[in-house]
Scaffold this active site. Structure first.
Site, PDB file in Angstrom:
ATOM      1  CG  HIS A  72      -2.132  -0.829   1.166  1.00 36.15           C
ATOM      2  ND1 HIS A  72      -3.355  -0.721   1.954  1.00 36.15           N
ATOM      3  CD2 HIS A  72      -2.404  -2.019   0.257  1.00 36.15           C
ATOM      4  CE1 HIS A  72      -4.319  -1.558   1.441  1.00 36.15           C
ATOM      5  NE2 HIS A  72      -3.804  -2.272   0.545  1.00 36.15           N
ATOM      6  CE1 TYR A 200      -5.226   4.091   8.974  1.00 31.21           C
ATOM      7  CE2 TYR A 200      -5.345   3.979  11.158  1.00 31.21           C
ATOM      8  CZ  TYR A 200      -4.763   3.871  10.163  1.00 31.21           C
ATOM      9  OH  TYR A 200      -3.670   2.679  10.284  1.00 31.21           O
ATOM     10  N   PRO A 292      -3.512   0.832  18.865  1.00 32.12           N
ATOM     11  CG  PRO A 292      -5.389  -0.577  18.489  1.00 32.12           C
ATOM     12  CD  PRO A 292      -4.780   0.374  19.238  1.00 32.12           C
ATOM     13  CE  LYS A 296       4.271   3.642  13.299  1.00 30.21           C
ATOM     14  NZ  LYS A 296       4.573   2.804  12.267  1.00 30.21           N
ATOM     15  CE1 TYR A 384      -0.053   3.082   7.666  1.00 29.47           C
ATOM     16  CE2 TYR A 384      -1.233   4.154   9.575  1.00 29.47           C
ATOM     17  CZ  TYR A 384      -0.849   2.970   8.560  1.00 29.47           C
ATOM     18  OH  TYR A 384      -2.007   2.106   8.524  1.00 29.47           O
TER      19      TYR A 384
END
Ligand code: FAS
Ligand code: PHB
Length: 389
Positions: A72, A200, A292, A296, A384
């Site tokens: 991704h 998100y 979460p 990580k 990220y």
């Protein structure tokens, strides 16, 4: 019984450490309280940083990851009815891989079995002793018999609720913790993902996350209050709540189906300092927990294990203890940056029950600034995909 390194826990941390040590010819025995099937039944992480993928490559278990993993190049943030893509490739030229922790664990278990290394499953009453001496001991009960495992080092890879961190006197450790007033209700379903990348979502009703395990298996989460019970959530109630938090395009595209797993995970930030106590080394969730939201947890476990494996290999192969002596300090520098990012993503995207109007406006301004600033997007992107190892 005797080994060089006794590893407590056969989750990703313990199994990855075992594999890296086996590759270097170092003997390690894993002592695990559960069965392999129980461990594989726990649905957890889904996003691998490139550092983690490299560690799995080094451990010789990346074949399925390369074949089945989904690369991704970005994620989407959804708020105010709009979606905003964070383009990792354009911003920092890196990506992440979608590959479930269950599959990582399966690959590591198969490799361990294949190389004949010993894992003691279903061990009961595991305890660790004398780790402040040169002769640590692990004791456990199996099939009604009490067993003793002598070793040079103990790796505490037994997760947040494990025995190793708890075996360290309170006077020798310092705990940092933030418990969030909400959890994540997660559903796994054999339905096609709602979008090509993760979404998100920040909504007045709460946070939601649209993730996946493959092109035919999806993983979804909605924020729920800390006292929610999973038995109060039918599949239909879950899908309705998820749909209500998504933008119109995603809500329209959502394919629902029967849940094949449904669970609530509490959210906390937690760090134990230091991560070394004599010849006991804590790694992964035994030492730290992140909410979460930043994806990580599993990746931090992998970087701890890389540091620990390198330290143990240098100690055994070159009688060089530098890596072990700097283990805790090196891990904690990376751990705290991941704690910061995970706390920031959680604060940015969740609804806090005690948030006043000012806090809500600040959250909106943070989102508006973030999605309007290439510099802010670059900061999110580099955290990220994973900071340098
Ligand atoms: P684990 O907890 O995975 O493994 C520890 C092992 O030690 C277990 O097998 C346990 O049975 C064993 N053990 C415990 N006590 C023992 C004892 N006394 N004796 C012997 N063995 C013992 N991370 C993400 O990045 N994304 C997510 O979405 C995400 N979701 C999560 C959901 C939940 C419910 C939980 C709990 C964690 C989640 N995480 C997530 C974090 C998770 O992926 C961890 O980071 C990862 O499992 C860490 O791996 P380990 O350190 O191996 O710990
Ligand atoms: C998951 O797919 O389980 C997942 C993905 C991203 C996160 C958390 C969980 O931030």
């Amino acid at each position: 019984m005797r080994t060089q390194v006794a590893i407590i826990g056969a989750g990703p941390s313990g199994l990855l450490l075992g594999q890296l040590l086996a590759k270097a010819g170092i003997d390690a025995i894993i002592v695990e309280q559960r069965s392999p099937d129980y461990i594989l039944g726990r649905i957890r992480a889904g996003i691998l940083e490139s550092v983690t993928a490299d560690a799995l490559e080094r451990a010789g278990v990346a074949e399925r990851l390369h074949h089945d993993g989904l690369v991704h190049h970005g994620i989407e943030l959804s708020f105010g009815g709009q979606r905003h893509r964070i383009d990792f490739q354009a911003l920092i030229g890196r990506s992440v891989t979608v590959y479930g922790q269950t599959e990582v664990t399966r690959d590591l278990m198969a490799a361990r079995e294949g190389c004949g290394a010993r894992t003691i499953y279903d061990a009961q009453d595991v305890s660790v002793h004398d780790f402040d001496t040169a002769a640590p001991v692990v004791r456990y009960r199996k099939d009604g018999q009490l067993h003793e495992l002598r070793c040079d080092f103990i790796a505490g890879c037994d997760g947040f609720h494990g025995v190793t961190r708890r075996s360290v006197p309170d006077s020798s450790k310092r705990i940092f913790e933030r418990v969030y007033p909400f959890g994540w209700l997660g559903v796994l379903s054999d339905t096609p993902p709602v979008a090509d990348e993760l979404i998100y979502a920040s909504h007045d009703r709460g946070f939601a996350l649209c993730s996946m395990r493959s092109l035919t298996r999806s993983r979804y989460y909605v924020q729920v209050s800390a006292d929610e019970r999973v038995e109060d959530w039918s599949d239909q109630r879950f899908w309705d709540e998820l749909r209500s938090r998504l933008d119109a395009r995603a809500a329209e595209a959502l394919v629902t189906g029967a849940s094949i797993e449904k669970s609530i995970a509490p959210l906390r930030s937690f760090v134990c300092e230091p991560m070394r106590f004599g010849n006991l080394f804590l790694a992964g969730d035994a030492a730290h927990i992140v909410p979460p939201t930043g994806a990580k947890g599993l990746n931090l476990a992998a970087s701890d294990v890389l540091y620990l494996a390198d330290g143990l290999i240098a100690r055994y192969q070159h009688d060089d203890a530098t890596g072990l002596d700097t283990y805790s300090q090196k891990c904690l520098r990376r751990v705290w940056k991941a704690e910061r990012f995970s706390w920031w993503m959680t604060s940015l995207l969740h609804r806090f029950p005690d948030a006043d109007d000012f806090a809500l406006r600040i959250q909106q301004a943070e989102l508006d600034y973030l999605t309007g600033s290439p510099a802010a997007c670059m900061s999110l992107a580099e955290n990220y995909v994973g900071l340098p190892y």
